[in-house]
Design a protein around this motif. Structure first.
Motif, PDB file in Angstrom:
ATOM      1  N   GLU A   1       4.004  76.419  15.527  1.00 24.28           N
ATOM      2  CA  GLU A   1       2.922  76.739  14.602  1.00 24.28           C
ATOM      3  C   GLU A   1       3.398  76.647  13.157  1.00 24.28           C
ATOM      4  O   GLU A   1       2.669  76.142  12.280  1.00 24.28           O
ATOM      5  CB  GLU A   1       2.384  78.140  14.888  1.00 24.28           C
ATOM      6  CG  GLU A   1       1.562  78.253  16.160  1.00 24.28           C
ATOM      7  CD  GLU A   1       1.037  79.663  16.361  1.00 24.28           C
ATOM      8  OE1 GLU A   1       1.049  80.447  15.389  1.00 24.28           O
ATOM      9  OE2 GLU A   1       0.618  79.984  17.487  1.00 24.28           O
ATOM     10  N   LEU A   2       4.622  77.138  12.896  1.00 29.70           N
ATOM     11  CA  LEU A   2       5.155  77.070  11.535  1.00 29.70           C
ATOM     12  C   LEU A   2       5.364  75.617  11.101  1.00 29.70           C
ATOM     13  O   LEU A   2       5.064  75.243   9.953  1.00 29.70           O
ATOM     14  CB  LEU A   2       6.481  77.845  11.450  1.00 29.70           C
ATOM     15  CG  LEU A   2       6.384  79.362  11.277  1.00 29.70           C
ATOM     16  CD1 LEU A   2       7.780  79.970  11.253  1.00 29.70           C
ATOM     17  CD2 LEU A   2       5.639  79.708   9.991  1.00 29.70           C
ATOM     18  N   VAL A   3       5.890  74.790  12.022  1.00 34.51           N
ATOM     19  CA  VAL A   3       6.125  73.372  11.689  1.00 34.51           C
ATOM     20  C   VAL A   3       4.802  72.685  11.389  1.00 34.51           C
ATOM     21  O   VAL A   3       4.664  71.937  10.398  1.00 34.51           O
ATOM     22  CB  VAL A   3       6.860  72.674  12.846  1.00 34.51           C
ATOM     23  CG1 VAL A   3       6.916  71.168  12.603  1.00 34.51           C
ATOM     24  CG2 VAL A   3       8.269  73.240  12.989  1.00 34.51           C
ATOM     25  N   ILE A   4       3.805  72.928  12.235  1.00 32.33           N
ATOM     26  CA  ILE A   4       2.485  72.320  12.029  1.00 32.33           C
ATOM     27  C   ILE A   4       1.876  72.800  10.716  1.00 32.33           C
ATOM     28  O   ILE A   4       1.282  72.018   9.961  1.00 32.33           O
ATOM     29  CB  ILE A   4       1.561  72.650  13.215  1.00 32.33           C
ATOM     30  CG1 ILE A   4       2.079  71.964  14.481  1.00 32.33           C
ATOM     31  CG2 ILE A   4       0.130  72.229  12.925  1.00 32.33           C
ATOM     32  CD1 ILE A   4       1.353  72.358  15.752  1.00 32.33           C
ATOM     33  N   GLU A   5       2.043  74.123  10.459  1.00 30.64           N
ATOM     34  CA  GLU A   5       1.533  74.684   9.199  1.00 30.64           C
ATOM     35  C   GLU A   5       2.172  73.979   8.007  1.00 30.64           C
ATOM     36  O   GLU A   5       1.490  73.640   7.021  1.00 30.64           O
ATOM     37  CB  GLU A   5       1.824  76.188   9.147  1.00 30.64           C
ATOM     38  CG  GLU A   5       1.370  76.891   7.874  1.00 30.64           C
ATOM     39  CD  GLU A   5      -0.126  77.113   7.833  1.00 30.64           C
ATOM     40  OE1 GLU A   5      -0.640  77.428   6.743  1.00 30.64           O
ATOM     41  OE2 GLU A   5      -0.791  76.984   8.885  1.00 30.64           O
ATOM     42  N   GLY A   6       3.499  73.717   8.089  1.00 30.70           N
ATOM     43  CA  GLY A   6       4.195  73.046   7.005  1.00 30.70           C
ATOM     44  C   GLY A   6       3.719  71.613   6.817  1.00 30.70           C
ATOM     45  O   GLY A   6       3.487  71.155   5.686  1.00 30.70           O
ATOM     46  N   ILE A   7       3.547  70.883   7.926  1.00 28.27           N
ATOM     47  CA  ILE A   7       3.105  69.489   7.840  1.00 28.27           C
ATOM     48  C   ILE A   7       1.702  69.393   7.263  1.00 28.27           C
ATOM     49  O   ILE A   7       1.425  68.572   6.372  1.00 28.27           O
ATOM     50  CB  ILE A   7       3.169  68.838   9.239  1.00 28.27           C
ATOM     51  CG1 ILE A   7       4.623  68.737   9.709  1.00 28.27           C
ATOM     52  CG2 ILE A   7       2.508  67.461   9.222  1.00 28.27           C
ATOM     53  CD1 ILE A   7       4.777  68.257  11.136  1.00 28.27           C
ATOM     54  N   VAL A   8       0.805  70.231   7.777  1.00 28.87           N
ATOM     55  CA  VAL A   8      -0.577  70.215   7.282  1.00 28.87           C
ATOM     56  C   VAL A   8      -0.615  70.546   5.795  1.00 28.87           C
ATOM     57  O   VAL A   8      -1.335  69.907   5.008  1.00 28.87           O
ATOM     58  CB  VAL A   8      -1.445  71.205   8.086  1.00 28.87           C
ATOM     59  CG1 VAL A   8      -2.817  71.377   7.425  1.00 28.87           C
ATOM     60  CG2 VAL A   8      -1.600  70.719   9.521  1.00 28.87           C
ATOM     61  N   THR A   9       0.193  71.526   5.382  1.00 25.33           N
ATOM     62  CA  THR A   9       0.225  71.909   3.958  1.00 25.33           C
ATOM     63  C   THR A   9       0.733  70.763   3.089  1.00 25.33           C
ATOM     64  O   THR A   9       0.182  70.486   2.008  1.00 25.33           O
ATOM     65  CB  THR A   9       1.110  73.160   3.772  1.00 25.33           C
ATOM     66  OG1 THR A   9       0.603  74.217   4.576  1.00 25.33           O
ATOM     67  CG2 THR A   9       1.121  73.600   2.318  1.00 25.33           C
ATOM     68  N   ILE A  10       1.779  70.083   3.558  1.00 27.00           N
ATOM     69  CA  ILE A  10       2.341  68.973   2.782  1.00 27.00           C
ATOM     70  C   ILE A  10       1.316  67.854   2.632  1.00 27.00           C
ATOM     71  O   ILE A  10       1.135  67.287   1.538  1.00 27.00           O
ATOM     72  CB  ILE A  10       3.625  68.446   3.456  1.00 27.00           C
ATOM     73  CG1 ILE A  10       4.737  69.499   3.329  1.00 27.00           C
ATOM     74  CG2 ILE A  10       4.075  67.125   2.834  1.00 27.00           C
ATOM     75  CD1 ILE A  10       5.987  69.172   4.117  1.00 27.00           C
TER      76      ILE A  10
END
Length: 381
Positions: free
Chosen positions: A13-22
């Motif tokens: 979830e954290l990785v996905i959150e980071g990718i989506v934010t970027i």
């Protein structure tokens, strides 16, 4: 205490959150750059100002071949992007921490009161964990105290039932004999009625002591505090017990310091304490010759000692003497007719006065020592 360990799902979830934010930030940056270029191209005045500032900065600080105002703007956007990315990841991480805390809280709420939230956190969440653990500790203590109270009530009912049943059985038995006229002479009839009467008085003593015990055990029980002379009070009590002491071959002596001994207290309740202690000395001090009542002033306290030179009390029994229905020897109840509540009542009255009482038995003397404040903080009624 341990740190929260994220599950594989939470890490994803954290990785996905980071990718989506970027991705969102790149799109936002692109939109900002396009809009900025459009505004600059359509506004000649703004374009001239920007190029003027660029030339001044280039000549003053930088080599124009290395310097670009667009690069500086991109760097500024990059810093903001990193700050936003960090903020969103931290926020999502704290949400995950909160989920772990709520999960632990549900586990405790399901009856696992011996469990505590084990996470070591900083900031507000750390304070929340500490508060929850403290609340659980308080709840467990309250539950344990409630259990002790319920157990204490059950024991009280059991002991009362036992102590009342014995004389009541005798009363019913002897009255039944009288009812069925199973006596052969008036003398035998009087014997039956006397026994029933004696057992009735024994029951009344128990009921009276029980009533007094429950009354003085309430913290809200009022203290009718007045100023009195402890020396005069002890002298009067000694006179009241003089005849009983003489029958048992004992003498009662009173010593006080200073004289007169002025203090504050509820004399009616204190007399009950002294009566119980002296009665015990007369009942259980067999073979003794003296009962001494001492009172001395030490600082802001009155230290009152009732001592007798009868048989000493075993060391392992001293700490239990003030437990209700406790007796050093169970057989003593039949011999003396005691209810086992006298010392418990005495202790409760002393506590109501803001003092404490303890017993010691050494060097052929058994002593009950009370510490009472000279002045009562409780408002007089």
């Amino acid at each position: 205490m341990t740190r929260i360990k994220l599950t594989s799902k939470e890490k994803s979830e954290l990785v996905i959150e980071g990718i989506v934010t970027i991705v969102l930030l790149l799109l936002l940056n692109l939109a900002i750059i396009v809009i900025a270029r459009q505004i600059i191209n359509e506004s000649y005045t703004l374009e001239n100002i920007i190029f003027g500032v660029k030339d001044v900065l280039a000549k003053t600080f930088f080599d124009s071949s290395f310097y670009s105002l667009g690069t500086a703007f991109m760097f500024f956007l990059g810093v903001i992007d990193l700050a936003v990315l960090f903020w969103r990841l931290i926020r999502r991480y704290k949400q995950m921490q909160l989920r772990h805390i709520i999960s632990e809280l549900h586990y405790i709420a399901n009856g696992n009161y011996d469990h505590r939230i084990p996470f070591e956190l900083s900031g507000d969440l750390g304070k929340v964990v500490e508060s929850i653990n403290g609340l659980v500790d308080s709840t467990v203590e309250a539950i344990e105290e409630e259990r002790k109270i319920e157990q204490s009530k059950d024991e009280l009912i059991t002991n009362i039932s036992h102590d009342i049943r014995t004389p009541l059985t005798s009363i019913i038995g002897y009255l039944g004999l009288i009812e069925d006229k199973q006596y052969h002479s008036e003398e035998e009839l009087l014997k039956y009625t006397h026994t029933a009467y004696s057992k009735s008085k024994q029951m009344k003593v128990l009921v009276d002591d029980l009533f007094e015990y429950t009354k003085v055990r309430q913290p809200s029980t009022p203290i009718q505090a007045i100023q009195f002379d402890m020396e005069q009070l002890l002298d009067q009590i000694a006179i009241d017990f003089e005849l009983d002491a003489h029958k048992k071959g004992m003498s009662i002596e009173v010593t006080t310091h200073p004289s007169p001994f002025i203090m504050e207290g509820d004399t009616e309740k204190l007399v009950r304490v002294f009566n119980n202690l002296i009665s015990n000395a007369l009942k259980y001090g067999k073979g003794g010759k003296q009962i001494i009542l001492q009172a001395e002033k030490i600082g802001s306290e009155a230290v009152i000692t009732i001592m007798n030179d009868g048989p000493t009390i075993p060391e392992n029994s001293l700490s239990h003497l003030f437990d209700r229905f406790y007796r050093v020897e169970e057989s003593r109840n039949q011999e003396t007719g005691g209810t086992g509540l006298g010392l418990a009542i005495a202790q409760s009255i002393v506590v109501l006065h803001g003092g404490y009482i303890y017993a010691k038995s050494e060097n052929h003397w058994t002593s009950f020592v009370m510490h009472l404040p000279l002045k009562q903080k409780i408002d007089t009624l």
